[in-house]
Design an enzyme around this catalytic site. Structure first.
Site, PDB file in Angstrom:
ATOM      1  CG  PHE A 106      -1.824   1.236   1.253  1.00  0.00           C
ATOM      2  CD1 PHE A 106      -3.065   1.203   0.628  1.00  0.00           C
ATOM      3  CD2 PHE A 106      -1.428   2.425   1.873  1.00  0.00           C
ATOM      4  CE1 PHE A 106      -3.899   2.317   0.624  1.00  0.00           C
ATOM      5  CE2 PHE A 106      -2.265   3.541   1.870  1.00  0.00           C
ATOM      6  CZ  PHE A 106      -3.500   3.488   1.247  1.00  0.00           C
ATOM      7  CG  ASP A 143       5.637   3.689   1.841  1.00  0.00           C
ATOM      8  OD1 ASP A 143       5.691   4.339   2.906  1.00  0.00           O
ATOM      9  OD2 ASP A 143       4.615   3.649   1.127  1.00  0.00           O
ATOM     10  CE  LYS A 146      -0.817   6.090   7.651  1.00  0.00           C
ATOM     11  NZ  LYS A 146      -0.509   5.365   6.418  1.00  0.00           N
TER      12      LYS A 146
HETATM   13  C1  LIG Z   1      -0.737   5.631   4.962  1.00  0.00           C
HETATM   14  C2  LIG Z   1       0.276   5.135   4.008  1.00  0.00           C
HETATM   15  C3  LIG Z   1       0.508   5.799   2.784  1.00  0.00           C
HETATM   16  C4  LIG Z   1      -0.323   6.979   2.319  1.00  0.00           C
HETATM   17  O1  LIG Z   1      -0.237   8.071   3.160  1.00  0.00           O
HETATM   18  P1  LIG Z   1      -1.359   9.232   3.082  1.00  0.00           P
HETATM   19  O2  LIG Z   1      -0.859  10.271   4.032  1.00  0.00           O
HETATM   20  O3  LIG Z   1      -2.643   8.611   3.491  1.00  0.00           O
HETATM   21  O4  LIG Z   1      -1.374   9.705   1.687  1.00  0.00           O
HETATM   22  C5  LIG Z   1       1.505   5.324   1.970  1.00  0.00           C
HETATM   23  N1  LIG Z   1       2.262   4.273   2.333  1.00  0.00           N
HETATM   24  C6  LIG Z   1       2.074   3.605   3.488  1.00  0.00           C
HETATM   25  C7  LIG Z   1       2.940   2.452   3.835  1.00  0.00           C
HETATM   26  C8  LIG Z   1       1.064   4.007   4.355  1.00  0.00           C
HETATM   27  O5  LIG Z   1       0.847   3.332   5.488  1.00  0.00           O
END
Ligand SMILES: *Cc1c(COP(=O)(O)O)cnc(C)c1O
Length: 384
Positions: A132, A217, A246
Site C-alpha cells: 500500500f 516506504d 503519518k
Molecule cells: C498511509 C500510508 C501511505 C499513504 O499516506 P497518506 O498520508 O494517506 O497519503 C503510503 N504508504 C504507506 C505504507 C502508508 O501506510
C-alpha cells in the site's frame, strides 16, 4: 446534542467505512467520544499519534508557531523549516542528504516516482503484492488492492506487482526499463507482513547492479513504531529514497521524501504550496524531540515484547498467528476481523483491520503497561 453523525453523512462524500462513534478528545493513548465514553486507542490514527494524542510538546510548539507565522511560501527561506530539516537529518539514516517536504504520504510517494523517472530516464516500477502506497494516481498505481484501483484505470503506466519476500520473482520483473523498486519494510495495510532481511539485502544488491533505484516506504513503519527509529535499520541496507509521513509531526499533516545524493532535481521541476509549512515543521521538531528524549523506539520494543508474551500465554482458539515488531501488531484470525473490531469498540478499545482477517494494533508508543494489560484481557475474552 447535535447529531454529528447525521451532519457528516449528509455532507461528506461517503468513502470511509465508518466506526460508529464521534471522537471529540484525545490525550496520550486515550480517546473520548461525544457521549463521554473513554477508549484505549490501539490505532493511533493508523500510526499517526506515535507520541500520543495532543502531546504537550507538540501542542506548545503548534500554538507558539501559530501565533508567530502560520504560512510561508517555499520560495522564501524559513527559520522553522531550517530547524526542522536539521532535526530530521539528525535522526534519519546517514546516507540521506536531501529531503522534499510534503503534506501527506501519497505526496511523498508521488515525488519519489517523479524523481525516479527524472534521474534514471527510465519509466517502469516494480511494487509488491499486498503493498500500500497511497491513493493518488501515481501512488495508487503502486498499490496492490484491486478494490482501491477499480474504476480509476488507466492508472500511471509501467507498474507491475511481485510477491513480497520472493527475490526470484522480483529479479524476473526488473528489466532494462525499470526505474525503481518500491517496498514497505513491513506491509501495514497488507496485514503486518514482515519483510525478511535477506530478501531486502538481495533486492538492494540487484538494484545497485541494474542501476535501479530502491524506494523504501516507511510512512507507517517510521518514527519508532518497530522498535527502531526506522525499520530499515533492522534490514542492514541503504535506500536511495525513503518516504515518511503519518507520525512525523505528532499528528499534524506532513510528509517527507528523503533522497540520497544519487538523486538530483533541478529548480522548478517539482513543488508544493503547503509542503514544509511552518506549523507542520514546528510540530515535527517537537515530535522528533519527544521521540529522542524519551527513547520512544526502546519503549516500542519493550512494550511490544510485553504485549506479545502476555497474549501468547493464553490459548486463543480464534487466532491463526500473532506477528509483532515493536508496537506494530498483527493478529491474524481464522475468521473475519470485523465483528471482533466491533466488539472491541464496545469494550472501549479502538483497533484496526488489515485486510479481512487481520486485527491490526498500532497504539501510541506512550501507552501504559496497564492499558496493554486491559487490551490483552479483552482480547482473551473475545478470541478464546
Ligand atoms: C498511509 C500510508 C501511505 C499513504 O499516506 P497518506 O498520508 O494517506 O497519503 C503510503 N504508504 C504507506 C505504507 C502508508 O501506510
Amino acid at each position: 446534542m447535535k447529531d454529528y453523525k447525521a451532519i457528516t453523512q449528509k455532507y461528506e462524500i461517503d468513502v470511509y467505512p465508518r466506526r460508529d462513534i464521534v471522537l471529540v478528545k484525545g490525550k496520550g493513548a486515550h480517546l473520548w467520544d461525544d457521549q463521554g465514553n473513554e477508549y484505549i486507542d490501539m490505532a493511533a490514527g493508523i500510526s499517526v499519534a506515535n507520541v500520543g494524542h495532543s502531546n504537550d510538546k507538540v501542542v506548545e510548539a503548534i500554538s507558539k508557531q501559530a501565533a508567530t507565522l502560520i504560512t510561508c511560501p517555499n520560495t522564501f527561506y524559513s527559520d522553522t523549516k531550517a530547524n526542522f530539516l536539521e532535526k530530521l537529518f539528525s535522526v534519519v539514516p546517514k546516507n540521506f542528504t536531501k529531503a522534499f517536504l510534503t503534506n501527506s504520504g501519497a505526496e511523498a510517494v508521488e515525488a519519489a516516482f517523479k524523481f525516479a523517472r527524472l534521474n534514471t530516464k527510465k519509466t517502469k516500477f516494480v511494487a509488491a503484492m499486498k503493498g500500500f502506497h497511497g491513493r493518488t494516481m501515481g501512488a495508487l498505481s503502486a498499490t496492490y488492492k484491486k478494490e482501491y484501483r477499480e474504476g480509476f484505470e488507466p492508472l500511471v503506466p509501467g507498474f507491475c506487482f511481485v510477491p513480497f519476500n520472493n527475490f526470484e520473482k522480483l529479479a524476473e520483473a526488473v528489466d532494462n526499463d525499470t526505474a525503481a523498486v518500491i517496498l514497505e519494510p513491513i506491509q501495514g495495510e497488507g496485514g503486518i507482513n514482515i519483510g525478511q532481511k535477506e530478501y531486502f539485502q538481495k533486492v538492494r544488491q540487484l538494484c545497485s547492479e541494474k542501476n535501479v533505484l530502491l524506494i523504501i516506504d516507511e510512512i507507517q513503519t517510521g518514527f519508532c513504531r518497530t522498535g527502531k527509529m526506522f525499520a530499515i535499520e533492522s534490514l542492514g541496507i541503504e535506500a536511495d529514497m525513503m518516504t515518511l509521513a503519518k507520525s512525523i509531526a505528532g499528528g499534524f499533516p506532513m510528509g517527507a521524501l528523503l533522497c540520497s545524493d544519487k538523486i538530483q532535481v533541478e529548480k522548478g521541476k517539482h513543488g508544493s504550496t503547503f509542503g514544509g509549512n511552518p506549523l507542520a515543521c514546528a510540530a515535527g521538531i517537537a515530535a522528533i524531540d519527544f521521540m529522542v528524549e524519551n527513547k520512544l523506539w526502546e519503549q516500542a520494543e519493550a512494550k511490544g515484547k510485553y504485549f506479545k508474551e502476555k497474549l501468547e500465554k493464553h490459548t486463543l482458539s480464534k487466532v491463526r498467528e500473532i506477528r509483532v515488531v515493536g508496537l506494530m501488531i498483527g493478529i491474524e484470525l481464522k475468521d473475519k476481523s470485523q465483528p471482533v473490531l466491533v466488539d472491541l469498540l464496545s469494550k472501549g478499545i479502538v483497533a484496526l483491520p488489515a485486510g479481512t482477517t487481520v486485527l491490526r494494533m498500532l497504539p501510541p508508543l506512550v501507552i501504559s503497561y496497564e492499558d496493554l494489560d486491559t487490551v490483552v484481557d479483552k482480547l482473551v475474552e473475545l478470541l478464546s
